[in-house]
Design an enzyme around this catalytic site. Structure first.
Site, PDB file in Angstrom:
ATOM      1  N   GLN A 115       0.828  -1.212   0.000  1.00  0.00           N
ATOM      2  CA  GLN A 115       0.000   0.000   0.000  1.00  0.00           C
ATOM      3  C   GLN A 115       0.859   1.258   0.000  1.00  0.00           C
ATOM      4  OE1 GLN A 115      -3.675  -0.523   0.368  1.00  0.00           O
ATOM      5  NE2 GLN A 115      -3.554   1.444  -0.673  1.00  0.00           N
ATOM      6  N   LYS A 118       2.080   1.615  -3.561  1.00  0.00           N
ATOM      7  CA  LYS A 118       0.941   1.903  -4.430  1.00  0.00           C
ATOM      8  C   LYS A 118       0.494   3.351  -4.272  1.00  0.00           C
ATOM      9  CE  LYS A 118      -2.386  -1.040  -4.136  1.00  0.00           C
ATOM     10  NZ  LYS A 118      -3.597  -1.755  -3.641  1.00  0.00           N
ATOM     11  N   LYS A 130      -2.456  -0.821   6.684  1.00  0.00           N
ATOM     12  CA  LYS A 130      -3.470  -1.846   6.466  1.00  0.00           C
ATOM     13  C   LYS A 130      -3.920  -2.353   7.828  1.00  0.00           C
ATOM     14  CE  LYS A 130      -5.395  -3.603   2.734  1.00  0.00           C
ATOM     15  NZ  LYS A 130      -5.747  -2.823   1.533  1.00  0.00           N
ATOM     16  N   GLY A 169     -12.310   0.447   3.278  1.00  0.00           N
ATOM     17  CA  GLY A 169     -12.772  -0.931   3.246  1.00  0.00           C
ATOM     18  C   GLY A 169     -11.795  -1.833   2.508  1.00  0.00           C
ATOM     19  N   ASP A 170     -12.038  -3.112   2.598  1.00  0.00           N
ATOM     20  CA  ASP A 170     -11.250  -4.129   1.895  1.00  0.00           C
ATOM     21  C   ASP A 170     -12.115  -5.385   1.880  1.00  0.00           C
ATOM     22  OD1 ASP A 170      -8.346  -4.517   0.820  1.00  0.00           O
ATOM     23  OD2 ASP A 170      -8.688  -6.317   2.007  1.00  0.00           O
ATOM     24  N   THR A 213     -11.691   0.617  -8.053  1.00  0.00           N
ATOM     25  CA  THR A 213     -10.602  -0.343  -8.212  1.00  0.00           C
ATOM     26  C   THR A 213     -10.755  -1.126  -9.507  1.00  0.00           C
ATOM     27  OG1 THR A 213     -10.507  -0.556  -5.801  1.00  0.00           O
ATOM     28  CG2 THR A 213      -9.319  -2.197  -7.089  1.00  0.00           C
ATOM     29  N   ASN A 244     -16.691  -6.970  -5.483  1.00  0.00           N
ATOM     30  CA  ASN A 244     -16.785  -5.601  -5.964  1.00  0.00           C
ATOM     31  C   ASN A 244     -15.794  -5.304  -7.087  1.00  0.00           C
ATOM     32  OD1 ASN A 244     -17.966  -2.891  -5.527  1.00  0.00           O
ATOM     33  ND2 ASN A 244     -15.861  -2.354  -4.996  1.00  0.00           N
ATOM     34  N   SER A 383     -10.227   6.996  -3.027  1.00  0.00           N
ATOM     35  CA  SER A 383     -10.240   7.244  -1.580  1.00  0.00           C
ATOM     36  C   SER A 383      -9.505   8.545  -1.258  1.00  0.00           C
ATOM     37  CB  SER A 383      -9.587   6.079  -0.831  1.00  0.00           C
ATOM     38  OG  SER A 383     -10.467   4.985  -0.718  1.00  0.00           O
TER      39      SER A 383
END
Length: 450
Positions: A115, A118, A130, A169-170, A213, A244, A383
């Site tokens: 992350q 990214k 995370k 979220g994840d 995403t 999703n 986000s």
């Protein structure tokens, strides 16, 4: 790669494994990045003197805590939760919360490390983090899950804030769960702030976040194909997963003229030999996102779909593979099958969905391969845009958000090309790793000994 570089990589990885025993996924994620960036690191005396690589692979902190909650039968249950705040060199910590029985510090450290890089690629001011809990949301009633979220926030609220750490979220945590978490934050802090992203648009969420995403993955795929002189139209695309990311990627690919031929879940996959129609994809959305059913149900009343129980989709003839389910879902044998069937591109919609062996196979054959830290950056991009909207108390239209997302994914692709080009070929793994590493390394160096 020179012998000196290889020895430096092995020395570094040996020390990292010693410090982080039994964390195979974290080792895998770091090793990929180190293989790309060690030559740059060895050439930069300032980075080495400041131990930048060692600092970048050590989280700022790992917060672990107990979550005690009441089940519907009145009994108390206990779970573990964590927040890995990996790096805030570029901005407040940013990264999702995952609810899954497979969540542990290994998973969260690998995700937090990925992350960080990214987020650096997006160009937005975001650090990397995370978090999550080892709960299985599929086994909880709606009321139990709400109470779980509220109990988790009773501790998490001490460690987050719009200028400190902004979770999202994840897997297992969608808009519903984010709403419960946000409501409990308001109750505890009495402050309305953009402390979570992925919120409903009625109270500060961003238009286009749920699709971001999946859409971003297809935007990156399109850029990658166009750079290679190809296009998306009529490409047969095998998609794994049916959540999703998978469904929105499939919908966007279909809208760009491609043929989506598979969707899957942990029970098996559905094959549409002629490609899914808009109506079939809508049925899949209703089944998986609304009713939370199993993918095999989709084929029960539709003769145009074939269900393969217990199988993965990678044996189906396709031009493009979009692994969008979870980490290490596509192994070396799957990669060999895809290559034998003539796949031209692999674009990661999930985080590290290819095993190290599978990634090695794909890269050896010089197939177009987009790593997750580049290809699935669309979610965290929107986000970040949600944070901007919350900070300025404005809401942008869906079209404006999508325009900004496309611009950022295009810029991100250009960074990968700039840092990954080798003659006529682009190594997108090297490009993404090097571009993001340089940005985080320079910021880490600038802060001094912290």
């Amino acid at each position: 790669m020179s012998n000196a570089t290889e020895k430096s990589i092995e020395r570094f990885m040996k020390a990292l494994r010693t410090r982080n025993p039994h964390q195979q996924q974290f080792h895998q994620a770091v090793h990929e990045v180190v293989c790309s960036t060690m030559p740059l690191y060895l050439d930069n005396r300032a980075w080495r003197d400041a131990a930048v690589l060692e600092r970048m692979t050590e989280p700022d902190r790992i917060l672990g805590f107990r979550v005690t909650w009441e089940a519907d039968d009145g009994c108390l249950r206990v779970n573990r939760a964590w927040r890995v705040q990996f790096s805030h060199a570029l901005g407040p910590y940013k990264g999702g919360l995952r609810f899954s029985p497979h969540v542990d510090t290994d998973v969260l450290k690998f995700l937090g490390f990925e992350q960080t890089l990214k987020n650096a690629l997006t160009g937005l001011p975001m650090g990397g983090a995370k978090g999550g809990a080892d709960v299985d949301p599929k086994t909880l009633s709606e009321r139990e899950l709400m109470r779980f979220c509220q109990s988790l926030m009773a501790e998490l609220h001490r460690h987050i804030g719009p200028d400190t750490d902004v979770p999202a979220g994840d897997i297992g945590v969608g808009e519903r769960e984010i709403s419960w978490l946000f409501g409990q934050y308001l109750r505890l802090r009495n402050v309305w702030a953009g402390v979570l992203t992925g919120k409903h648009c009625s109270f500060g969420g961003s238009a286009g976040r749920s699709e971001a995403t999946g859409h971003g993955c297809v935007y990156f795929l399109r850029q990658m194909l166009e750079h290679a002189g190809e296009g998306l139209e009529d490409k047969r695309i095998a998609v794994s997963g049916s959540g999703n990311v998978s469904l929105h990627a499939a919908g966007k690919a279909l809208g760009q003229g491609a043929r989506v031929v598979t969707l899957s879940d942990s029970d098996g996959f559905v094959h549409a030999p002629d490609g899914f129609s808009d109506e079939q994809l809508e049925a899949a959305r209703a089944l998986k996102l609304d009713r939370r059913g199993r993918i095999g149900e989709l084929a029960e009343d539709d003769d145009g779909l074939e269900y393969h129980a217990g199988k993965k989709p990678w044996g189906v003839d396709c031009d493009v593979a979009l692994p969008c389910a979870t980490q290490n879902e596509l192994d070396e044998e799957d990669a060999a099958t895809l290559l034998d069937n003539g796949v031209v591109a692999v674009c990661e919609g999930a985080n590290m969905p290819l095993t190290a062996g599978a990634a090695g196979r794909v890269r050896e054959r010089e197939v177009l391969y987009a790593p997750g830290k580049a290809a699935n950056a669309g979610g965290v991009t929107v986000s970040g845009l949600e944070q901007s909207q919350n900070a300025t108390r404005v809401s942008w239209s869906r079209d404006e958000v999508d325009t900004r997302l496309q611009e950022i994914m295009r810029d991100l692709h250009e960074k990968c090309v700039e840092h990954g080009s080798n003659g006529d070929r682009v190594d997108y793994v090297h490009g993404a790793n090097r571009a993001s590493f340089i940005k985080v390394a320079d910021a880490t160096l600038a802060y001094g000994a912290v």
